[in-house]
Design a protein around this motif. Structure first.
Motif, PDB file in Angstrom:
ATOM      1  N   ILE A  42       0.832  -1.208   0.000  1.00  0.00           N
ATOM      2  CA  ILE A  42       0.000   0.000   0.000  1.00  0.00           C
ATOM      3  C   ILE A  42       0.866   1.257   0.000  1.00  0.00           C
ATOM      4  O   ILE A  42       0.634   2.200  -0.754  1.00  0.00           O
ATOM      5  CB  ILE A  42      -0.937  -0.008   1.236  1.00  0.00           C
ATOM      6  N   TRP A  43       1.913   1.200   0.830  1.00  0.00           N
ATOM      7  CA  TRP A  43       2.816   2.355   0.911  1.00  0.00           C
ATOM      8  C   TRP A  43       3.455   2.642  -0.441  1.00  0.00           C
ATOM      9  O   TRP A  43       3.479   3.767  -0.928  1.00  0.00           O
ATOM     10  CB  TRP A  43       3.893   2.068   1.970  1.00  0.00           C
ATOM     11  N   VAL A  44       3.945   1.600  -1.106  1.00  0.00           N
ATOM     12  CA  VAL A  44       4.586   1.770  -2.416  1.00  0.00           C
ATOM     13  C   VAL A  44       3.572   2.324  -3.411  1.00  0.00           C
ATOM     14  O   VAL A  44       3.867   3.233  -4.196  1.00  0.00           O
ATOM     15  CB  VAL A  44       5.150   0.421  -2.919  1.00  0.00           C
ATOM     16  N   PHE A  45       2.351   1.789  -3.347  1.00  0.00           N
ATOM     17  CA  PHE A  45       1.288   2.209  -4.266  1.00  0.00           C
ATOM     18  C   PHE A  45       1.008   3.710  -4.114  1.00  0.00           C
ATOM     19  O   PHE A  45       1.031   4.475  -5.090  1.00  0.00           O
ATOM     20  CB  PHE A  45       0.019   1.393  -3.952  1.00  0.00           C
ATOM     21  N   ILE A  46       0.783   4.128  -2.851  1.00  0.00           N
ATOM     22  CA  ILE A  46       0.472   5.541  -2.604  1.00  0.00           C
ATOM     23  C   ILE A  46       1.650   6.423  -2.988  1.00  0.00           C
ATOM     24  O   ILE A  46       1.512   7.453  -3.650  1.00  0.00           O
ATOM     25  CB  ILE A  46       0.095   5.747  -1.112  1.00  0.00           C
ATOM     26  N   LYS A  47       2.849   5.966  -2.634  1.00  0.00           N
ATOM     27  CA  LYS A  47       4.048   6.742  -2.935  1.00  0.00           C
ATOM     28  C   LYS A  47       4.178   6.944  -4.447  1.00  0.00           C
ATOM     29  O   LYS A  47       4.498   8.035  -4.926  1.00  0.00           O
ATOM     30  CB  LYS A  47       5.282   6.001  -2.395  1.00  0.00           C
ATOM     31  N   THR A  48       3.880   5.883  -5.207  1.00  0.00           N
ATOM     32  CA  THR A  48       3.987   5.986  -6.662  1.00  0.00           C
ATOM     33  C   THR A  48       2.970   6.995  -7.199  1.00  0.00           C
ATOM     34  O   THR A  48       3.262   7.785  -8.101  1.00  0.00           O
ATOM     35  CB  THR A  48       3.735   4.614  -7.314  1.00  0.00           C
ATOM     36  N   LEU A  49       1.747   6.977  -6.622  1.00  0.00           N
ATOM     37  CA  LEU A  49       0.720   7.917  -7.066  1.00  0.00           C
ATOM     38  C   LEU A  49       1.124   9.354  -6.758  1.00  0.00           C
ATOM     39  O   LEU A  49       0.953  10.251  -7.582  1.00  0.00           O
ATOM     40  CB  LEU A  49      -0.610   7.613  -6.370  1.00  0.00           C
ATOM     41  N   VAL A  50       1.681   9.568  -5.561  1.00  0.00           N
ATOM     42  CA  VAL A  50       1.987  10.928  -5.128  1.00  0.00           C
ATOM     43  C   VAL A  50       3.279  11.444  -5.741  1.00  0.00           C
ATOM     44  O   VAL A  50       3.313  12.492  -6.384  1.00  0.00           O
ATOM     45  CB  VAL A  50       2.085  10.986  -3.579  1.00  0.00           C
ATOM     46  N   ILE A  51       4.361  10.694  -5.588  1.00  0.00           N
ATOM     47  CA  ILE A  51       5.667  11.186  -6.046  1.00  0.00           C
ATOM     48  C   ILE A  51       5.978  10.701  -7.462  1.00  0.00           C
ATOM     49  O   ILE A  51       6.795  11.273  -8.164  1.00  0.00           O
ATOM     50  CB  ILE A  51       6.790  10.722  -5.089  1.00  0.00           C
ATOM     51  N   GLY A  52       5.348   9.612  -7.880  1.00  0.00           N
ATOM     52  CA  GLY A  52       5.670   9.023  -9.167  1.00  0.00           C
ATOM     53  C   GLY A  52       6.708   7.926  -8.995  1.00  0.00           C
ATOM     54  O   GLY A  52       7.338   7.819  -7.955  1.00  0.00           O
ATOM     55  N   ALA A  53       6.869   7.134 -10.059  1.00  0.00           N
ATOM     56  CA  ALA A  53       7.769   5.981  -9.953  1.00  0.00           C
ATOM     57  C   ALA A  53       9.218   6.414 -10.109  1.00  0.00           C
ATOM     58  O   ALA A  53       9.523   7.316 -10.885  1.00  0.00           O
ATOM     59  CB  ALA A  53       7.413   4.969 -11.041  1.00  0.00           C
ATOM     60  N   ASP A  54      10.107   5.815  -9.344  1.00  0.00           N
ATOM     61  CA  ASP A  54      11.530   6.028  -9.615  1.00  0.00           C
ATOM     62  C   ASP A  54      12.182   4.659  -9.750  1.00  0.00           C
ATOM     63  O   ASP A  54      11.663   3.645  -9.296  1.00  0.00           O
ATOM     64  CB  ASP A  54      12.192   6.853  -8.510  1.00  0.00           C
ATOM     65  N   VAL A  55      13.310   4.559 -10.386  1.00  0.00           N
ATOM     66  CA  VAL A  55      13.920   3.250 -10.648  1.00  0.00           C
ATOM     67  C   VAL A  55      14.815   2.778  -9.512  1.00  0.00           C
ATOM     68  O   VAL A  55      15.249   1.655  -9.511  1.00  0.00           O
ATOM     69  CB  VAL A  55      14.751   3.254 -11.960  1.00  0.00           C
ATOM     70  N   SER A  56      15.103   3.674  -8.575  1.00  0.00           N
ATOM     71  CA  SER A  56      15.957   3.213  -7.482  1.00  0.00           C
ATOM     72  C   SER A  56      15.169   2.218  -6.626  1.00  0.00           C
ATOM     73  O   SER A  56      14.006   1.941  -6.899  1.00  0.00           O
ATOM     74  CB  SER A  56      16.407   4.399  -6.639  1.00  0.00           C
ATOM     75  N   GLY A  57      15.779   1.680  -5.602  1.00  0.00           N
ATOM     76  CA  GLY A  57      15.061   0.718  -4.748  1.00  0.00           C
ATOM     77  C   GLY A  57      15.630  -0.668  -4.870  1.00  0.00           C
ATOM     78  O   GLY A  57      15.057  -1.632  -4.384  1.00  0.00           O
ATOM     79  N   TYR A  58      16.800  -0.771  -5.506  1.00  0.00           N
ATOM     80  CA  TYR A  58      17.423  -2.086  -5.638  1.00  0.00           C
ATOM     81  C   TYR A  58      17.717  -2.731  -4.283  1.00  0.00           C
ATOM     82  O   TYR A  58      17.378  -3.902  -4.080  1.00  0.00           O
ATOM     83  CB  TYR A  58      18.696  -1.964  -6.478  1.00  0.00           C
ATOM     84  N   PRO A  59      18.310  -1.993  -3.321  1.00  0.00           N
ATOM     85  CA  PRO A  59      18.621  -2.645  -2.026  1.00  0.00           C
ATOM     86  C   PRO A  59      17.368  -3.173  -1.335  1.00  0.00           C
ATOM     87  O   PRO A  59      17.349  -4.319  -0.881  1.00  0.00           O
ATOM     88  CB  PRO A  59      19.253  -1.524  -1.199  1.00  0.00           C
ATOM     89  N   SER A  60      16.318  -2.383  -1.263  1.00  0.00           N
ATOM     90  CA  SER A  60      15.123  -2.855  -0.548  1.00  0.00           C
ATOM     91  C   SER A  60      14.527  -4.065  -1.254  1.00  0.00           C
ATOM     92  O   SER A  60      14.088  -5.027  -0.618  1.00  0.00           O
ATOM     93  CB  SER A  60      14.092  -1.726  -0.443  1.00  0.00           C
ATOM     94  N   LEU A  61      14.541  -4.041  -2.590  1.00  0.00           N
ATOM     95  CA  LEU A  61      14.020  -5.173  -3.356  1.00  0.00           C
ATOM     96  C   LEU A  61      14.795  -6.447  -3.024  1.00  0.00           C
ATOM     97  O   LEU A  61      14.231  -7.513  -2.760  1.00  0.00           O
ATOM     98  CB  LEU A  61      14.186  -4.849  -4.854  1.00  0.00           C
TER      99      LEU A  61
END
Ligand code: UDP
Ligand code: MG
Length: 319
Positions: free
Chosen positions: A247-266
């Motif tokens: 849910i957090w990722v979903f909302i964040k994507t809607l508000v800030i938009g998608a970014d390609v970083s996030g490799y470590p968390s993935l």
């Protein structure tokens, strides 16, 4: 007169049998009101154990022996002994004199008072390494927490069992045996007595850490399905966290938009989930393995010889 069977599983115990026989004789000599049967289970020994037992029997008909067809391990040797024991009570004792036979009169006394299972609790354990004592203590604590039956700590197999407890144990024919738990599981009137465990009188211990770890897993998986439940609970918690994160990722994507970083968390999430899945699969596998072994319905053991007679019948009398 009441007959008391002394049941002794023996695997490569040639060094100690002479001493054991003498100690037993001096104890039973002081109990003239009882008859005794010394029932040795030769668990596929590779040394002179069987020859020594035959010598004993040649001169003393109280000595009986069951010669198993190979080494089956102490747990199986014990059930074989219970199957063959003739006594009104059975005392299980180690061959290596770590369990002092001098406790037998006290056990018999409590048995006469009406107890069905008089077990000896170790007050101290001499001649055992710190690591063995420590791991054994931790294991008992864990098992006690998880199992639904009370498990007696610091108690081995050294105990006197009344005939009805013996018959109860004989009905538990599972192939992967954890006898210590079974003693608790059958119930009946129990009485605890204490003793100081001596070091082995002679010969070498047959246990190593690999065997002990196996026995520990045996103990846990045969007495509780707790680990299965635990993996279900961990699974639910992890899914819940994953859901919130989604849910957090979903909302964040809607508000800030998608970014390609996030490799470590993935990477962390994938590895973590992968680990949990493998662990759970392992636990399931452990129980599945038990089911597999039990469904084969094999006899627990085969007997080569009983008191100098070759045992021939294929259909084993006890199984
Ligand atoms: N024993 C057996 N079969 C085996 C291993 C052990 O019958 O495969 C017997 C052994 O002869 C002894 C008892 O089980 O009478 C306890 O074994 P040990 O003293 O080696 O174990 P520890 O006291 O070190 O736990
Ligand atoms: Mg021992």
């Amino acid at each position: 007169m009441k007959l008391v069977t002394i049941l002794i599983p023996a695997y490569n115990e040639e060094d100690v049998l002479g001493q054991l026989y003498e100690r037993l004789n001096s104890v039973t000599g002081e109990l003239p009101d009882y008859e005794f049967e010394y029932l040795f289970i030769n668990d596929g020994s590779k040394d002179r154990t069987l020859d020594i037992l035959k010598e004993f029997r040649a001169s003393d008909k109280r000595v009986s022996f069951v010669d198993l067809s190979r080494n089956f391990g102490k747990e199986t040797a014990m059930i074989a002994g219970l199957d063959y024991a003739k006594g009104d009570a059975v005392v299980i004792i180690d061959a290596d004199l770590q369990d002092p036979p001098e406790l037998i009169p006290e056990m018999i006394q409590y048995w006469e008072e009406g107890y069905d299972d008089v077990y000896a609790k170790r007050r101290s354990r001499e001649g055992e390494t710190f690591l063995k004592k420590f791991t054994s203590k931790k294991f008992y604590q864990l098992l006690k927490k998880m199992a639904s039956v009370p498990i007696q700590e610091d108690t081995g197999d050294f105990r006197l069992l009344d005939r009805r407890a013996v018959e109860a144990l004989r009905m538990l024919r599972e192939t992967q045996r954890y006898t210590k738990g079974m003693f608790s599981w059958i119930g009946y009137n129990k009485k605890e007595i204490e003793f100081d465990r001596d070091p082995r009188a002679a010969g070498e211990t047959k246990w190593n850490y690999f065997k002990l770890i196996n026995l520990a897993i045996e103990g846990i998986t045969s007495f509780t399905t707790g680990p299965l439940r635990l993996s279900a609970i961990i699974g639910s918690i992890v899914s819940l966290c994953a859901f919130i994160f989604m849910i957090w990722v979903f909302i964040k994507t809607l508000v800030i938009g998608a970014d390609v970083s996030g490799y470590p968390s993935l990477m962390i999430v994938i590895l973590f989930l992968g680990g949990i899945q493998l662990l759970s699969l392992g636990i399931i596998g452990e129980y599945l393995g038990r089911i597999f072994n039990e469904t084969k319905r094999r006899p627990l053991y085969f007997v080569d010889e009983y008191n100098d007679d070759k045992v021939r019948e294929i259909e084993h009398k006890k199984c």
